[in-house]
Design an enzyme around this catalytic site. Structure first.
Site, PDB file in Angstrom:
ATOM      1  N   THR A 118       0.816  -1.211   0.000  1.00 19.06           N
ATOM      2  CA  THR A 118       0.000   0.000   0.000  1.00 19.06           C
ATOM      3  C   THR A 118       0.841   1.249   0.000  1.00 19.06           C
ATOM      4  OG1 THR A 118      -1.704  -1.145   1.250  1.00 19.06           O
ATOM      5  CG2 THR A 118      -1.824   1.242   1.240  1.00 19.06           C
ATOM      6  N   ARG A 146     -11.475 -10.548  -1.958  1.00 20.10           N
ATOM      7  CA  ARG A 146     -11.166  -9.910  -0.672  1.00 20.10           C
ATOM      8  C   ARG A 146     -10.760  -8.438  -0.900  1.00 20.10           C
ATOM      9  NH1 ARG A 146      -6.555  -7.010   1.462  1.00 20.10           N
ATOM     10  NH2 ARG A 146      -6.637  -7.158   3.698  1.00 20.10           N
ATOM     11  N   VAL A 147     -11.296  -7.567  -0.066  1.00 21.71           N
ATOM     12  CA  VAL A 147     -10.937  -6.146  -0.123  1.00 21.71           C
ATOM     13  C   VAL A 147     -10.481  -5.723   1.266  1.00 21.71           C
ATOM     14  CG1 VAL A 147     -11.868  -3.816  -0.444  1.00 21.71           C
ATOM     15  CG2 VAL A 147     -12.522  -5.639  -2.026  1.00 21.71           C
ATOM     16  N   GLY A 179      -0.842  -2.039   5.992  1.00 21.09           N
ATOM     17  CA  GLY A 179      -0.799  -3.223   6.837  1.00 21.09           C
ATOM     18  C   GLY A 179      -2.063  -4.046   6.708  1.00 21.09           C
ATOM     19  N   GLY A 220      -5.389  -4.949   6.521  1.00 25.31           N
ATOM     20  CA  GLY A 220      -6.563  -4.101   6.364  1.00 25.31           C
ATOM     21  C   GLY A 220      -7.738  -4.478   7.248  1.00 25.31           C
TER      22      GLY A 220
HETATM   23  N1  ASP Z   1      -3.687  -2.447   3.622  1.00 26.89           N
HETATM   24  C1  ASP Z   1      -3.620  -3.350   2.520  1.00 26.89           C
HETATM   25  C2  ASP Z   1      -4.786  -4.287   2.570  1.00 26.89           C
HETATM   26  O1  ASP Z   1      -5.126  -4.773   3.629  1.00 26.89           O
HETATM   27  C3  ASP Z   1      -2.381  -4.155   2.414  1.00 26.89           C
HETATM   28  C4  ASP Z   1      -1.051  -3.584   2.805  1.00 26.89           C
HETATM   29  O2  ASP Z   1      -0.931  -2.455   3.242  1.00 26.89           O
HETATM   30  O3  ASP Z   1      -0.073  -4.309   2.702  1.00 26.89           O
HETATM   31  O4  ASP Z   1      -5.317  -4.582   1.537  1.00 26.89           O
END
Ligand code: ASP
Length: 340
Positions: free
Chosen positions: A201, A229-230, A253, A255
């Site tokens: 992200t 998945r979101v 991180g 989510g």
């Molecule tokens: N925040 C993102 C998600 O959960 C993933 C990430 O930041 O690595 O989709």
């Protein structure tokens, strides 16, 4: 400065309030002169450079944050965009959100074949009465608005890591902590074996020369996620929130943990009550960890926040969450404080 008597009066009058926010305002946070841009991670320094081209010419924070996200979406060494890791069916699906100084916002999720999901989110925000579109409908909207349909061929790096993942097909909905805590000699601590960062992200928040706050967040989501998945990134109030009276915040991180506490909205509301950006981020992390301290040892979440005055704060569950700040005086990567 209030004198001592006034301070005591104030303290007594505000006791119930203080009891619920003991950690507020304990930091002397530095004020960064506007314009200023802050992005998640060390790779954010390059996204900031794209935003800075706009900000240094007294440009609009919304254009700046969109440029930062667009940069990340095509940067080969980065972790978001069509070259990133796919879901467990081998398809890259992208999520993004954007929010301006007037409370307008747009998000797209489960979007395939489109190079710049952040620009689709902006288009949605600016030209429709809606705030969130997903999947096929979002793709159709993008194509109708002149975005090009790209191939769904995986990048060579993503192909290699997907092949490796398929060997075990182990579904682990966590950000890979092993890579965070046990760096191998030739790999930076937050880099996967294939050279890609173990996070997916890029969140960017900016305060422009006119004092307007805007933010953007773009991601390919968790590597090898379940199809459909979101995470938090395209969800306003979870992965991104901006209130032009108060501040802007974004996250990276796991989510699911951010969604459960409406992370960035919580941070902005705490800042409205006088918490510094760092303490507000820390409280959001505390709430995540408190829900399940054992589980929290195995995942990462990091928040960054920027106040209307130009104060910057960050906090993470694990060590080695970094963020990048750029203004006229500074262009630097910082390591966030963390719970563990
Ligand atoms: N925040 C993102 C998600 O959960 C993933 C990430 O930041 O690595 O989709």
């Amino acid at each position: 400065m209030p004198n001592r008597r006034k301070f005591i009066q104030l303290s007594i009058a505000s006791l119930p309030l203080l009891a619920s926010c003991q950690t507020a305002n304990t930091n002397n946070t530095q004020i960064y002169k506007k314009p200023v841009v802050v992005s998640t991670w060390d790779s954010g320094i390059r996204a900031n450079a794209a935003a800075w081209k706009v900000l240094q010419q007294n440009g609009y924070a919304l254009d700046a944050v969109e440029e930062a996200s667009k940069y990340a979406e095509i940067e080969k060494s980065c972790c978001v965009g069509l070259a990133a890791n796919p879901d467990r069916d081998g398809k890259v699906t992208l999520d993004a959100s954007i929010m301006d100084d007037k409370g307008n916002c747009g998000g797209v999720a489960f979007l395939q074949h489109i190079q710049h999901p952040i620009s689709v989110a902006r288009k949605l925000m600016e030209t429709t009465p809606h705030v969130f579109m997903v999947g096929e409908g979002a793709e159709q909207f993008a194509l109708q608005n002149g975005f090009e349909k790209m191939s769904d061929q995986l990048s060579p790096e993503a192909q290699a890591s997907y092949k490796k993942w398929l060997e075990k097909s182990e579904y682990k909905p966590v950000i890979n902590i092993e890579n965070l805590t046990k760096p191998q000699s030739q790999t930076a601590p937050n880099v996967l074996e294939n050279g890609k960062p173990n996070h997916d992200t890029m969140g960017t928040i900016a305060l422009d020369a006119n004092g307007n706050l805007c933010g953007s967040c773009t991601t390919s989501g968790m590597a090898f996620k379940m199809r459909g998945r979101v995470g938090d990134s395209p969800i306003i109030g979870a992965g991104l929130f901006v209130d032009n009276e108060v501040g802007a915040a974004t996250s990276s991180g796991l989510g699911e943990e951010v969604i459960r506490i409406c992370g960035t909205h919580l941070i902005i509301e705490l800042m409205r009550q006088g918490w510094t950006p760092e303490n507000a981020c820390k409280e959001a992390i505390n709430r995540i960890v408190k829900r399940n301290p054992e589980k929290a040892k195995d995942f990462q979440v990091g928040f960054i926040a920027l106040s209307k005055k130009g104060e910057v704060g960050a906090f993470a569950v694990q060590k080695e969450f970094t963020y990048s700040i750029t203004n006229n005086e500074i262009n630097q990567v910082f390591e966030s404080k963390s719970y563990f």
